[in-house]
Design a protein around this motif. Structure first.
Motif, PDB file in Angstrom:
ATOM      1  N   ARG A 268       0.798  -1.222   0.069  1.00 50.24           N
ATOM      2  CA  ARG A 268       0.010   0.063   0.080  1.00 50.24           C
ATOM      3  C   ARG A 268       0.940   1.115   0.004  1.00 50.24           C
ATOM      4  N   ALA A 269       0.278   2.255  -0.509  1.00 48.95           N
ATOM      5  CA  ALA A 269       1.073   3.625  -0.307  1.00 48.95           C
ATOM      6  C   ALA A 269       1.296   4.259   1.100  1.00 48.95           C
ATOM      7  N   ARG A 270       2.489   4.644   1.309  1.00 48.12           N
ATOM      8  CA  ARG A 270       2.883   4.979   2.727  1.00 48.12           C
ATOM      9  C   ARG A 270       4.158   5.672   2.733  1.00 48.12           C
ATOM     10  N   PHE A 271       4.123   6.544   3.872  1.00 44.42           N
ATOM     11  CA  PHE A 271       5.284   7.439   4.099  1.00 44.42           C
ATOM     12  C   PHE A 271       6.432   6.873   4.933  1.00 44.42           C
ATOM     13  N   LEU A 272       7.681   6.843   4.623  1.00 43.94           N
ATOM     14  CA  LEU A 272       8.877   6.681   5.261  1.00 43.94           C
ATOM     15  C   LEU A 272       9.645   7.561   5.828  1.00 43.94           C
ATOM     16  N   VAL A 273       9.608   8.180   7.098  1.00 43.60           N
ATOM     17  CA  VAL A 273      10.431   9.297   7.550  1.00 43.60           C
ATOM     18  C   VAL A 273      11.721   9.111   7.716  1.00 43.60           C
ATOM     19  N   MET A 274      12.849  10.139   7.145  1.00 42.63           N
ATOM     20  CA  MET A 274      13.903  10.121   7.230  1.00 42.63           C
ATOM     21  C   MET A 274      14.741  10.687   8.345  1.00 42.63           C
ATOM     22  N   SER A 275      14.631  10.268   9.663  1.00 46.73           N
ATOM     23  CA  SER A 275      14.944  11.099  10.878  1.00 46.73           C
ATOM     24  C   SER A 275      16.395  11.689  10.713  1.00 46.73           C
ATOM     25  N   GLY A 276      17.268  11.038  10.309  1.00 49.41           N
ATOM     26  CA  GLY A 276      18.472  11.479  10.122  1.00 49.41           C
ATOM     27  C   GLY A 276      18.824  12.527   8.722  1.00 49.41           C
ATOM     28  N   HIS A 277      17.819  12.711   8.175  1.00 50.39           N
ATOM     29  CA  HIS A 277      17.840  13.790   7.131  1.00 50.39           C
ATOM     30  C   HIS A 277      16.706  14.743   7.205  1.00 50.39           C
ATOM     31  N   ASP A 278      17.030  15.684   8.077  1.00 51.47           N
ATOM     32  CA  ASP A 278      15.972  16.666   8.420  1.00 51.47           C
ATOM     33  C   ASP A 278      14.970  17.230   7.565  1.00 51.47           C
ATOM     34  N   GLU A 279      13.597  16.929   7.696  1.00 47.57           N
ATOM     35  CA  GLU A 279      12.536  17.474   6.863  1.00 47.57           C
ATOM     36  C   GLU A 279      12.590  16.461   5.672  1.00 47.57           C
ATOM     37  N   GLY A 280      13.206  15.422   5.753  1.00 46.42           N
ATOM     38  CA  GLY A 280      13.390  14.502   4.542  1.00 46.42           C
ATOM     39  C   GLY A 280      12.141  13.391   4.606  1.00 46.42           C
ATOM     40  N   VAL A 281      11.250  13.212   3.777  1.00 45.63           N
ATOM     41  CA  VAL A 281      10.048  12.051   3.800  1.00 45.63           C
ATOM     42  C   VAL A 281      10.318  11.326   2.278  1.00 45.63           C
ATOM     43  N   MET A 282      10.160  10.002   2.374  1.00 44.32           N
ATOM     44  CA  MET A 282       9.844   9.113   1.214  1.00 44.32           C
ATOM     45  C   MET A 282       8.273   8.781   1.266  1.00 44.32           C
ATOM     46  N   ALA A 283       7.896   9.106   0.117  1.00 44.90           N
ATOM     47  CA  ALA A 283       6.450   8.338  -0.112  1.00 44.90           C
ATOM     48  C   ALA A 283       6.535   7.523  -1.219  1.00 44.90           C
ATOM     49  N   CYS A 284       6.124   6.230  -1.066  1.00 46.75           N
ATOM     50  CA  CYS A 284       6.171   5.030  -1.864  1.00 46.75           C
ATOM     51  C   CYS A 284       4.727   4.435  -2.260  1.00 46.75           C
ATOM     52  N   GLY A 285       4.359   3.776  -3.299  1.00 48.57           N
ATOM     53  CA  GLY A 285       3.269   3.233  -3.488  1.00 48.57           C
ATOM     54  C   GLY A 285       3.371   2.488  -4.922  1.00 48.57           C
ATOM     55  N   SER A 286       2.190   1.989  -5.240  1.00 43.57           N
ATOM     56  CA  SER A 286       2.188   0.880  -6.242  1.00 43.57           C
ATOM     57  C   SER A 286       2.164   1.487  -7.614  1.00 43.57           C
ATOM     58  N   ASP A 287       1.807   2.819  -7.793  1.00 38.94           N
ATOM     59  CA  ASP A 287       1.953   3.626  -8.924  1.00 38.94           C
ATOM     60  C   ASP A 287       2.164   4.966  -9.027  1.00 38.94           C
ATOM     61  N   ILE A 288       2.375   5.871  -9.856  1.00 38.84           N
ATOM     62  CA  ILE A 288       2.280   7.079  -9.693  1.00 38.84           C
ATOM     63  C   ILE A 288       1.188   8.107  -9.181  1.00 38.84           C
ATOM     64  N   PRO A 289       0.013   7.564  -9.809  1.00 40.27           N
ATOM     65  CA  PRO A 289      -1.229   8.143  -8.998  1.00 40.27           C
ATOM     66  C   PRO A 289      -1.353   7.885  -7.602  1.00 40.27           C
ATOM     67  N   SER A 290      -1.124   6.781  -7.171  1.00 44.33           N
ATOM     68  CA  SER A 290      -1.306   6.502  -5.606  1.00 44.33           C
ATOM     69  C   SER A 290      -0.323   7.338  -4.784  1.00 44.33           C
ATOM     70  N   VAL A 291       1.000   7.591  -5.324  1.00 40.77           N
ATOM     71  CA  VAL A 291       1.934   8.540  -4.415  1.00 40.77           C
ATOM     72  C   VAL A 291       1.594  10.004  -4.582  1.00 40.77           C
TER      73      VAL A 291
ATOM     74  N   ALA B 242      -1.494  10.958  -4.774  1.00 35.01           N
ATOM     75  CA  ALA B 242      -2.825  11.150  -4.044  1.00 35.01           C
ATOM     76  C   ALA B 242      -2.302  11.046  -2.534  1.00 35.01           C
ATOM     77  N   LEU B 243      -1.359  10.379  -2.166  1.00 29.30           N
ATOM     78  CA  LEU B 243      -1.167  10.277  -0.703  1.00 29.30           C
ATOM     79  C   LEU B 243      -0.261  11.591  -0.410  1.00 29.30           C
ATOM     80  N   LEU B 244       0.531  12.231  -1.337  1.00 31.76           N
ATOM     81  CA  LEU B 244       1.173  13.453  -0.908  1.00 31.76           C
ATOM     82  C   LEU B 244      -0.099  14.571  -0.995  1.00 31.76           C
ATOM     83  N   GLY B 245      -0.890  14.400  -1.998  1.00 25.49           N
ATOM     84  CA  GLY B 245      -2.009  15.552  -1.924  1.00 25.49           C
ATOM     85  C   GLY B 245      -2.733  15.453  -0.575  1.00 25.49           C
ATOM     86  N   GLN B 246      -3.063  14.243  -0.060  1.00 24.08           N
ATOM     87  CA  GLN B 246      -3.607  13.979   1.147  1.00 24.08           C
ATOM     88  C   GLN B 246      -2.740  14.922   2.095  1.00 24.08           C
ATOM     89  N   ALA B 247      -1.768  14.519   2.300  1.00 23.60           N
ATOM     90  CA  ALA B 247      -0.632  15.005   3.134  1.00 23.60           C
ATOM     91  C   ALA B 247      -0.787  16.552   3.216  1.00 23.60           C
TER      92      ALA B 247
END
Length: 217
Positions: free
Chosen positions: A177-200, A202-207
């Protein structure tokens, strides 16, 4: 074929945004991928939202990728953060990655992003992931940590094998499923990953609308 190694520097300072792994780059044409244009649309939207670009000190941040055959993927090239629209010439194809050996092999007009190893680790850890976006946002970073989102150890620096291994462990925990992974050692850095481009997207849009739920976190 060219090989490069990044300049060194203190963690969390001007070395942010620089390639830290050993890059084995074969100059070549822009990579062909059926979703490359859609990936560029996503990147432009992230640029317009301020989630990707160049800081005031000239250091770029953020990158996007889409899976190709197997664990290969098309990713934004290094030092491209200043362009609103990249076009095909702003991407390269990562064909091989060795996290333990700290090297990435790629081909295209330019070398791969400084976070290419992190993208590679996520694709390898979860076969359902077909798109990854690395963004920077103080508000999103803080909200996700407060919501209990999966986060890497604070001592795992960006662009390093430690970060790649930490992201792989997180990506393998909750697959499919689409979800976020936070990069604690990379301040402000977040990874968003999903099964396709639209899902990513959409996830970032919700955020962006502040709609972070425990499920997405």
């Amino acid at each position: 074929m060219t090989e490069s190694r990044a300049p060194s520097g203190p963690r969390g300072s001007r070395d942010e945004g620089y390639v830290k792994y050993h890059c084995i780059h074969t100059p070549g044409p822009a990579p062909a991928h059926p979703d490359r244009a859609a990936l560029d649309v996503l990147r432009t939207a992230l640029f317009d939202a301020g989630l990707l670009g160049v800081r005031a000190d000239g250091v770029g941040f953020g990158n996007v990728s889409v899976r190709g055959a197997g664990d290969s993927f098309v990713v934004t090239a290094t030092a491209t953060g200043g362009a609103r629209v990249l076009g095909a010439e702003g991407y390269c194809l990562v064909t091989e990655c060795d996290v333990d050996g700290n090297w990435v092999r790629c081909t295209g007009p330019r070398q791969a992003s400084s976070e290419a190893m992190s993208h590679a680790a996520i694709y390898r850890a979860d076969s359902s992931v077909r798109c990854v976006a690395h963004v920077h946002s103080r508000a999103l970073f803080d909200r996700l940590l407060a919501a209990g989102a999966p986060a890497t150890p604070p001592d795992a620096a960006f662009g390093t094998p430690d970060m790649a291994r930490a992201l792989a462990a997180l990506a393998a925990m909750r697959t499919g499923r689409a979800r976020f992974l936070v990069m604690s050692g990379h301040d402000e850095g977040v990874m968003a990953c999903g099964s396709d481009i639209p899902s990513v997207a959409a996830l970032l849009g919700q955020a962006a609308r502040g709609e972070i739920s425990p499920r997405e976190a």
